[in-house]
Structures are given as C-alpha cells and as structure tokens.
Design an enzyme around this catalytic site. Structure first.
Site, PDB file in Angstrom:
ATOM      1  N   PRO A  33       0.831  -1.211   0.000  1.00 53.68           N
ATOM      2  CA  PRO A  33       0.000   0.000   0.000  1.00 53.68           C
ATOM      3  C   PRO A  33       0.862   1.257   0.000  1.00 53.68           C
ATOM      4  O   PRO A  33       1.834   1.374   0.750  1.00 53.68           O
ATOM      5  CB  PRO A  33      -0.799  -0.129   1.302  1.00 53.68           C
ATOM      6  CG  PRO A  33      -0.891  -1.617   1.525  1.00 53.68           C
ATOM      7  CD  PRO A  33       0.449  -2.144   1.080  1.00 53.68           C
ATOM      8  N   ALA A  34       0.519   2.193  -0.851  1.00 56.88           N
ATOM      9  CA  ALA A  34       1.347   3.385  -1.056  1.00 56.88           C
ATOM     10  C   ALA A  34       1.272   4.369   0.107  1.00 56.88           C
ATOM     11  O   ALA A  34       2.074   5.289   0.186  1.00 56.88           O
ATOM     12  CB  ALA A  34       0.936   4.097  -2.346  1.00 56.88           C
ATOM     13  N   LEU A  35       0.323   4.177   1.004  1.00 57.26           N
ATOM     14  CA  LEU A  35       0.216   5.016   2.196  1.00 57.26           C
ATOM     15  C   LEU A  35       0.133   4.108   3.412  1.00 57.26           C
ATOM     16  O   LEU A  35      -0.675   3.171   3.449  1.00 57.26           O
ATOM     17  CB  LEU A  35      -1.023   5.910   2.131  1.00 57.26           C
ATOM     18  CG  LEU A  35      -1.257   6.808   3.346  1.00 57.26           C
ATOM     19  CD1 LEU A  35      -0.253   7.959   3.354  1.00 57.26           C
ATOM     20  CD2 LEU A  35      -2.673   7.356   3.362  1.00 57.26           C
ATOM     21  N   GLY A  36       0.980   4.359   4.384  1.00 56.87           N
ATOM     22  CA  GLY A  36       0.955   3.580   5.612  1.00 56.87           C
ATOM     23  C   GLY A  36       0.985   4.486   6.821  1.00 56.87           C
ATOM     24  O   GLY A  36       1.222   5.694   6.724  1.00 56.87           O
ATOM     25  N   LEU A  37       0.772   3.889   7.989  1.00 57.39           N
ATOM     26  CA  LEU A  37       0.855   4.616   9.248  1.00 57.39           C
ATOM     27  C   LEU A  37       2.244   4.424   9.832  1.00 57.39           C
ATOM     28  O   LEU A  37       2.663   3.298  10.111  1.00 57.39           O
ATOM     29  CB  LEU A  37      -0.184   4.105  10.252  1.00 57.39           C
ATOM     30  CG  LEU A  37      -0.139   4.800  11.621  1.00 57.39           C
ATOM     31  CD1 LEU A  37      -0.726   6.204  11.531  1.00 57.39           C
ATOM     32  CD2 LEU A  37      -0.867   3.979  12.683  1.00 57.39           C
ATOM     33  N   GLY A  38       2.983   5.514  10.024  1.00 57.09           N
ATOM     34  CA  GLY A  38       4.266   5.444  10.698  1.00 57.09           C
ATOM     35  C   GLY A  38       4.070   5.407  12.201  1.00 57.09           C
ATOM     36  O   GLY A  38       3.128   6.010  12.734  1.00 57.09           O
ATOM     37  N   ASP A  63       3.977   0.721   9.558  1.00 56.11           N
ATOM     38  CA  ASP A  63       5.444   0.724   9.537  1.00 56.11           C
ATOM     39  C   ASP A  63       5.970   0.757  10.967  1.00 56.11           C
ATOM     40  O   ASP A  63       5.623   1.655  11.742  1.00 56.11           O
ATOM     41  CB  ASP A  63       5.967   1.936   8.764  1.00 56.11           C
ATOM     42  CG  ASP A  63       7.481   1.930   8.687  1.00 56.11           C
ATOM     43  OD1 ASP A  63       8.022   1.263   7.786  1.00 56.11           O
ATOM     44  OD2 ASP A  63       8.122   2.582   9.547  1.00 56.11           O
ATOM     45  N   TYR A  68      11.801   1.672  17.967  1.00 50.82           N
ATOM     46  CA  TYR A  68      10.718   2.547  18.395  1.00 50.82           C
ATOM     47  C   TYR A  68      10.194   2.131  19.772  1.00 50.82           C
ATOM     48  O   TYR A  68       9.460   2.882  20.414  1.00 50.82           O
ATOM     49  CB  TYR A  68       9.567   2.537  17.385  1.00 50.82           C
ATOM     50  CG  TYR A  68       9.941   2.969  15.980  1.00 50.82           C
ATOM     51  CD1 TYR A  68      11.142   3.624  15.712  1.00 50.82           C
ATOM     52  CD2 TYR A  68       9.085   2.709  14.915  1.00 50.82           C
ATOM     53  CE1 TYR A  68      11.485   4.004  14.425  1.00 50.82           C
ATOM     54  CE2 TYR A  68       9.422   3.090  13.618  1.00 50.82           C
ATOM     55  CZ  TYR A  68      10.620   3.724  13.378  1.00 50.82           C
ATOM     56  OH  TYR A  68      10.957   4.094  12.103  1.00 50.82           O
ATOM     57  N   LYS A  97      12.129  -3.223  11.238  1.00 51.08           N
ATOM     58  CA  LYS A  97      13.528  -2.925  10.925  1.00 51.08           C
ATOM     59  C   LYS A  97      14.472  -3.519  11.967  1.00 51.08           C
ATOM     60  O   LYS A  97      14.168  -3.544  13.157  1.00 51.08           O
ATOM     61  CB  LYS A  97      13.723  -1.408  10.848  1.00 51.08           C
ATOM     62  CG  LYS A  97      12.727  -0.719   9.924  1.00 51.08           C
ATOM     63  CD  LYS A  97      12.859   0.781   9.965  1.00 51.08           C
ATOM     64  CE  LYS A  97      11.674   1.447   9.284  1.00 51.08           C
ATOM     65  NZ  LYS A  97      10.462   1.457  10.129  1.00 51.08           N
ATOM     66  N   HIS A 130      17.975  -1.145   9.332  1.00 52.29           N
ATOM     67  CA  HIS A 130      17.517   0.203   9.656  1.00 52.29           C
ATOM     68  C   HIS A 130      18.528   1.290   9.278  1.00 52.29           C
ATOM     69  O   HIS A 130      18.153   2.345   8.757  1.00 52.29           O
ATOM     70  CB  HIS A 130      17.207   0.284  11.152  1.00 52.29           C
ATOM     71  CG  HIS A 130      16.237   1.353  11.523  1.00 52.29           C
ATOM     72  ND1 HIS A 130      15.419   1.276  12.626  1.00 52.29           N
ATOM     73  CD2 HIS A 130      15.939   2.535  10.931  1.00 52.29           C
ATOM     74  CE1 HIS A 130      14.664   2.360  12.700  1.00 52.29           C
ATOM     75  NE2 HIS A 130      14.965   3.145  11.683  1.00 52.29           N
TER      76      HIS A 130
END
Length: 333
Positions: A33-38, A63, A68, A97, A130
């Site tokens: 998908p070209a848009l994801g949630l970071g 993502d 994180y 990552k 990463h």
C-alpha cells in the site's frame, strides 16, 4: 483497477474503489500500500489507539521498528483488530527494521524473532536493515566509543546475507534497507539479490532524485519517511525550514481545498513512492488517508520541484558524537 500511473518511481496501481489505498508493486509481484501509518515517536498508549483507529478507517500498511520500543503495543492493537474481524492478517502490510546492535549474522534471526513475538505475527511483509551503522550487541544507543562497532568489524555484506537467509526461512516475505544510497545498494547486490525496498527521508526539501532514479531502474520500492518534515521531533533545529507552512505548499493546498499535509503526501505518491506519515490524532489519520485521491497538476509538481534544497531534518549527527567511528557525510552513501 485503473491504469497505473507514476511520475518517477515504481508504477502505482490505482483502485477503482477510491476508498482503497493504491499499491506499489515489488519485484516479487506483491503489492505494498502506497500510504501507511508510521509509528516512530508514538508513545505508549498513543500508538495502540493510533493503530486501532488506522485499521478501522482503512489503513492496511503499518510501519514499525524495534528501536521505536512500541512493537508490543502495536502487536496488541493488531491482535485485537484480527479478533474483532476488522482486518485479516493477509490483508495487511507490516514492515519492521533490524536495529544497529543486531548486525552480526548470528543476531539477525533472534532480532527478527523478537519483533515477530512483539507484533504477534508469524511473518513480516518487509524487513529492513535500519541504518548502515553498527553497535555492539545489546547496546540500544552508545554512550561511549567502545559501544560502537565499525562496518569493517561488522560488514554490511554479512548482515545482508543474513537478511536474505531470514527471507528464505519465510520469516520475512521481502527484505530491504533503510537510510542507504546507491553505493550501499550496489554493495548488497554484490553478495546476492539486492533489496526490495529502501526507506529514506524524502520530501520537497530533500527530493532524492538520484536515489529515486536508481531505485526505479533496479525495481526497488522507495519509501519516504518524515514526509511532513517531522515537526514533532524533540531534536529540532531552531532555524530549520517548515514544510507544512511553506508558501508554495500552502498555495497549492488552498487551490485544492486540502491541508498542506495532504498535499505533501499526495506529492510523494504521485512520484511513485510509498509514504508513511506518523499521527496519533484520529482526524489527521483519516485526513491523511485521503491523500492518494488528490491529483496534482503539472504546474503543482513543477512548483514543488523548485523547493529541493538537499535539506535533511534527520541528519544522522546523533550517530557521530565524540568518539564515534562514523561521520555524517559517510552515512548517506
């Protein structure tokens, strides 16, 4: 499905149902998908709610990264969404990552296994190295010189071979890199199949034209992080330029009756890139999902092209403090 379009990167496949996010094809035929949630900078509690909201409103790409330090909370949100029937695992794209302390080949597998346990998943869709930076094992972030490892001690080639090994075991369907330029992409290619994706900072002030052209030619999907200029960072410089308030972006946003954030995201998608804005605000999460439906004109794209200044918000200097074997200019090779 509508005809693919793209300005510079990989072809984007637009869905006839515009409530669905367009996808970018990887070389194995899978569609990202070209848009994801970071999820970078999302704090405990916030990231759980953000992921649940994102899945409910239609996101199918999350993502993540071990560093994180919120993957267990992301996993809880995923698990609850699966149980509630909001989404099935096979409908999602999950990226994570490998952190810098797990570059030695014997540590790559255990690091991925820990991420899978935290996320509650059997496999990732994409697993990335990463940074082209190595630490001693168990070091989250070095506080003294001996806690670093050089790339001579821990060659990137060996790390990449171990990443390919994890793909062969089915723990990651695709493997790639992050924060790496053409020379390091070539280095990976020299010891086996090259990366499927490269995730880098990319926005109108850092348009990554050379890297984008290399990725296009090699069939590598480029993912843009910090697409809005990462305005919520705690390490902001006093004089850094604002993307969200830039007059060119504001003018285009007003003409389209959209937010400046939506225009910035639409610009990345128009170039054939994947983009992963972070938000924990319900309204903004929903607004960002509308970005793929915005069609920027040739005049819009030409005006934004003039904004390139090679400016990094995430410049890597935090890896190059006194005693570090790394230098800022060398990171971005």
């Amino acid at each position: 499905m509508r005809s693919p379009r793209c300005i510079l990167g990989a072809p984007i496949h637009l869905e006839e149902d515009m409530s669905k996010t367009p996808t970018v094809s990887l070389r194995d035929g899978s569609r990202m998908p070209a848009l994801g949630l970071g999820t970078w900078k999302s704090t405990p509690g916030e990231v759980y709610e953000a992921v649940r909201v994102a899945l409910e409103v239609g996101y199918r790409h999350i993502d993540c990264a071990a560093i994180y330090q919120n993957e267990a909370e992301v996993g809880r949100a995923l698990g609850e969404a699966f149980a509630a029937g909001v989404v099935k695992r096979e409908e999602l794209w999950i990226t994570s990552k490998l952190w810098n302390d797990a570059h030695r080949p014997e540590h790559v597998g255990p690091a991925l296994e820990q991420t899978l346990r935290d996320l509650g998943l059997e496999y990732l869709d994409l697993y990335l190295v990463h940074w082209p930076i190595a630490f001693q094992h168990g070091v989250v972030f070095p506080s003294k010189p001996e806690e670093y490892a050089t790339l001579a001690e821990v060659p990137l080639e060996r790390t990449w071979e171990a990443m390919l090994g994890q793909r062969a075991k089915g723990r990651a369907k695709n493997v790639g890199v992050s924060n790496m330029g053409p020379p390091r992409i070539a280095l990976c290619e020299g010891v086996g199949e090259g990366p499927s994706g490269d995730q880098v900072e990319c926005h109108p002030h850092l348009q990554q034209r050379e890297l984008a052209a290399v990725c296009r030619d090699k069939g590598i999907v480029l993912t843009a992080y910090s697409p809005l200029g990462s305005p919520d960072r705690t390490t902001k410089k006093a004089d850094e330029p604002s993307l969200l308030e830039h007059p060119t972006i504001r003018e285009i946003a007003e003409r389209h009756d959209k937010s400046t954030a939506q225009i910035l995201l639409a610009w990345s998608i128009a170039r054939g890139f994947v983009v992963i804005p972070k938000s924990v605000n319900r309204a903004r999460i929903s607004q960002n999902l509308e970005a793929p439906n915005i069609t920027l004109s040739e005049a819009d794209l030409a005006a934004i092209a003039e904004m390139d200044r090679g400016y990094r918000y995430v410049d890597g200097s935090f890896f190059c403090r006194a005693g570090s074997p790394y230098q800022v200019d060398e990171i971005w090779r």
